[in-house]
Design a protein around this motif. Structure first.
Motif, mmCIF file in Angstrom:
data_model
loop_
_atom_site.group_PDB
_atom_site.id
_atom_site.type_symbol
_atom_site.label_atom_id
_atom_site.label_comp_id
_atom_site.label_asym_id
_atom_site.label_seq_id
_atom_site.Cartn_x
_atom_site.Cartn_y
_atom_site.Cartn_z
ATOM 1 N N ARG A 1 -15.149 -5.211 4.376
ATOM 2 C CA ARG A 1 -15.911 -4.302 3.537
ATOM 3 C C ARG A 1 -15.213 -2.960 3.454
ATOM 4 O O ARG A 1 -14.587 -2.496 4.397
ATOM 5 C CB ARG A 1 -17.311 -4.140 4.114
ATOM 6 N N LEU A 2 -15.356 -2.319 2.300
ATOM 7 C CA LEU A 2 -14.637 -1.074 2.047
ATOM 8 C C LEU A 2 -14.953 -0.016 3.090
ATOM 9 O O LEU A 2 -14.045 0.605 3.662
ATOM 10 C CB LEU A 2 -14.962 -0.568 0.646
ATOM 11 N N ASP A 3 -16.226 0.193 3.365
ATOM 12 C CA ASP A 3 -16.574 1.246 4.317
ATOM 13 C C ASP A 3 -16.070 0.921 5.716
ATOM 14 O O ASP A 3 -15.654 1.805 6.466
ATOM 15 C CB ASP A 3 -18.086 1.508 4.318
ATOM 16 N N ASP B 1 -11.015 -4.238 -3.348
ATOM 17 C CA ASP B 1 -11.972 -3.137 -3.252
ATOM 18 C C ASP B 1 -11.277 -1.816 -2.948
ATOM 19 O O ASP B 1 -11.660 -0.770 -3.470
ATOM 20 C CB ASP B 1 -13.026 -3.455 -2.193
ATOM 21 N N ILE B 2 -10.262 -1.859 -2.088
ATOM 22 C CA ILE B 2 -9.467 -0.666 -1.825
ATOM 23 C C ILE B 2 -8.808 -0.196 -3.121
ATOM 24 O O ILE B 2 -8.824 0.995 -3.464
ATOM 25 C CB ILE B 2 -8.394 -0.945 -0.750
ATOM 26 N N THR C 1 -20.404 1.009 -1.518
ATOM 27 C CA THR C 1 -19.248 0.996 -0.636
ATOM 28 C C THR C 1 -19.265 -0.166 0.329
ATOM 29 O O THR C 1 -18.283 -0.410 1.027
ATOM 30 C CB THR C 1 -19.167 2.312 0.166
ATOM 31 N N THR D 1 -10.591 -10.407 0.498
ATOM 32 C CA THR D 1 -10.037 -9.046 0.474
ATOM 33 C C THR D 1 -9.878 -8.461 1.869
ATOM 34 O O THR D 1 -9.256 -7.430 2.030
ATOM 35 C CB THR D 1 -10.936 -8.104 -0.354
ATOM 36 N N ALA E 1 -11.246 1.460 -5.473
ATOM 37 C CA ALA E 1 -11.621 2.778 -4.959
ATOM 38 C C ALA E 1 -10.491 3.782 -5.166
ATOM 39 O O ALA E 1 -10.736 4.965 -5.449
ATOM 40 C CB ALA E 1 -11.993 2.685 -3.492
ATOM 41 N N ASN F 1 -5.761 -5.210 -1.386
ATOM 42 C CA ASN F 1 -7.202 -5.388 -1.224
ATOM 43 C C ASN F 1 -7.877 -4.915 -2.504
ATOM 44 O O ASN F 1 -7.714 -3.771 -2.923
ATOM 45 C CB ASN F 1 -7.682 -4.566 -0.013
ATOM 46 N N THR G 1 -17.839 -6.285 -0.996
ATOM 47 C CA THR G 1 -16.562 -6.923 -0.698
ATOM 48 C C THR G 1 -16.431 -8.169 -1.541
ATOM 49 O O THR G 1 -17.414 -8.715 -2.027
ATOM 50 C CB THR G 1 -16.427 -7.268 0.798
ATOM 51 N N THR H 1 -16.439 10.195 -1.940
ATOM 52 C CA THR H 1 -16.941 9.307 -2.982
ATOM 53 C C THR H 1 -17.459 10.047 -4.190
ATOM 54 O O THR H 1 -17.644 9.476 -5.260
ATOM 55 C CB THR H 1 -18.065 8.415 -2.443
ATOM 56 N N ILE I 1 -5.529 -2.239 4.083
ATOM 57 C CA ILE I 1 -5.559 -1.283 2.973
ATOM 58 C C ILE I 1 -4.574 -1.657 1.869
ATOM 59 O O ILE I 1 -4.534 -1.016 0.828
ATOM 60 C CB ILE I 1 -5.292 0.157 3.448
#
Length: 455
Positions: A15-17, A41-42, A5, A12, A45, A39, A8, A453, A36
């Motif tokens: 970082r996602l978290d 990584d978003i 998580t 983007t 997820a 992105n 990145t 998750t 959000i």
């Protein structure tokens, strides 16, 4: 499963978290970080934590009425084949061969008893079972074919003729997932025993917008109508958009679902009953099929748009099928299909009541196409302004400033909208006037899903 998580990618926006933590903090204040949207990584997820976990709409039973019928659809970015096997049962199959991953089904619809891979010729029944390959006795004599069936969605259910599937083996039942949203759906679709069906395959067109924007807008954004669709008033096709919010009710349902109703009686008088349907249509309805409170909603304050989380929405309104003709009511079910970060396809089905004669159905279809289609006068307005969120998310300046979008409308101190404590239906009812309780509820549920998750 996403396990890293903290990962990145360049450009983007964080970082996602970190983005999810910031979103949690800001949502409490009615704000949504621009990060959000668009992105990578978003987006990844979302595919793992939302689309692979939720119940997702795939189409109508009437689109595959016969044994052997199939249609190619999507769950997130996954292509799936929705089939009706020789026993009439519906299956949702992963659309790739277990041998080398080649796409099995290239056509949108058809009728097949089996699917043959164009690469090496592996063959699968339309229920997903592996049944053969070239030179099987020489090439795969010892193969346990049960291990090489197509992946099949563990849960497939229908409601009001609409097919849903979930890829999550631990998913609740469809009715538990829909909760109070099913109550409103009955008011929309179950006023006649014949029900409703689409008048053809879905329209499909690409939109440079995020799937979340379409979902939360149709969940209850009445505030944009007077501005984004102002040109409709300019050409005098319709008037009075500026007062629509005075007659609105936001129905907010647990699970990220929401509906926007309007007081048609106050807006149009007695003729406004039941979505402004004309008498020759209304005489077919049997409102005793739904409970008394829902009857009252349908008659006086029916929802005209709504969203079933994550990406299914509906629209029911009216417009002229052609110049000089009286308005016709149209119904559209639409999906905001994610295709990449900040990009989606819009799929739209135009529905008819199955009791309609040919002319009634044609008028309804024409009115819907005029308003909401790839060239529809309302659709063009929406899809242009929806490009803003991903553009802002890609902005170096916006990320540098830690920009957020404002969704505070209707919060305490921001307007006149209040929670209606007398509401006896499912969820909450917020009224009167403009507000964004639906948007805040949508993103709160989105965040809960994104933070689960599965680890």
């Amino acid at each position: 499963m996403i396990t890293d998580t903290a990962h990145t990618r360049p450009g983007t926006g964080g970082r996602l978290d970190d983005i999810l933590a910031r979103t949690r903090s800001e949502l409490e204040k009615g704000l949504v970080p621009v990060n959000i949207f668009a992105n990578a990584d978003i987006f990844d997820a979302e595919m793992e934590r939302i689309f692979a976990k939720s119940w997702v709409f795939l189409g109508f039973e009437s689109e595959i009425p016969e044994k052997g019928d199939f249609m190619q659809r999507r769950i997130g970015r996954d292509s799936v084949i929705v089939t009706r096997d020789g026993k009439g049962e519906i299956h949702v199959l992963a659309n790739f061969c277990r041998h080398r991953g080649t796409k099995l089904c290239q056509t949108d619809v058809g009728n097949q008893s089996h699917f043959r891979c164009p690469y090496h010729g592996w063959v699968f029944k339309n229920n997903g079972e592996w049944i053969g390959a070239p030179d099987k006795s020489k090439a795969y004599r010892g193969l346990d074919t049960r291990d090489w069936n197509l992946f099949k969605a563990p849960h497939v259910e229908s409601f009001l003729g609409m097919i849903f599937a979930s890829l999550d083996a631990d998913a609740p039942t469809l009715m538990d997932y829909l909760g109070g949203a099913a109550w409103f759906m009955r008011g929309l679709m179950d006023l006649h025993p014949g029900g409703m069906s689409p008048m053809g395959p879905p329209d499909r067109y690409k939109v440079r917008g995020d799937w979340k924007t379409g979902s939360e807008n149709f969940g209850g954004d009445g505030y944009h109508v007077g501005v984004a669709h102002g040109s409709v008033q300019t050409i005098q096709l319709a008037q009075g958009f500026d007062v629509l919010n005075n007659y609105s009710t936001h129905y907010v349902i647990p699970g990220g679902h929401s509906f926007l109703g309007h007081d048609f009686d106050s807006m149009f008088g007695p003729d406004g009953h039941v979505w402004y349907y004309p008498p020759d249509i209304q005489r077919h309805f049997d409102l005793n099929r739904i409970d008394p409170l829902l009857q009252d909603v349908v008659k006086k304050n029916p929802p005209i748009v709504g969203t079933i989380f994550p990406n299914l929405s509906f629209l029911r309104f009216f417009g002229p099928p052609s110049p000089g003709k009286p308005p016709a009511v149209y119904t559209s079910w639409r999906q905001w299909q994610p295709s990449g970060p900040g990009e989606m396809e819009l799929w739209s089905w135009q529905l008819k009541w199955n009791f309609m004669d040919e002319q009634q159905a044609a008028d309804s279809y024409a009115a819907g196409q005029f308003g909401f289609s790839s060239a529809g006068i309302f659709e063009q307005d929406d899809t242009v302004v929806w490009e803003g969120a991903p553009e802002a998310a890609r902005s170096v300046w916006a990320r540098k400033e830690k920009a957020s979008f404002n969704m505070q409308m209707g919060m305490e101190g921001m307007g006149q909208q209040v929670l209606d404590t007398s509401w006896e239906g499912p969820g909450e009812a917020w009224r009167p006037g403009p507000g964004e309780p639906s948007q805040r509820a949508f993103y709160r549920h989105w965040l809960r899903q994104m933070e689960e998750t599965g680890e």
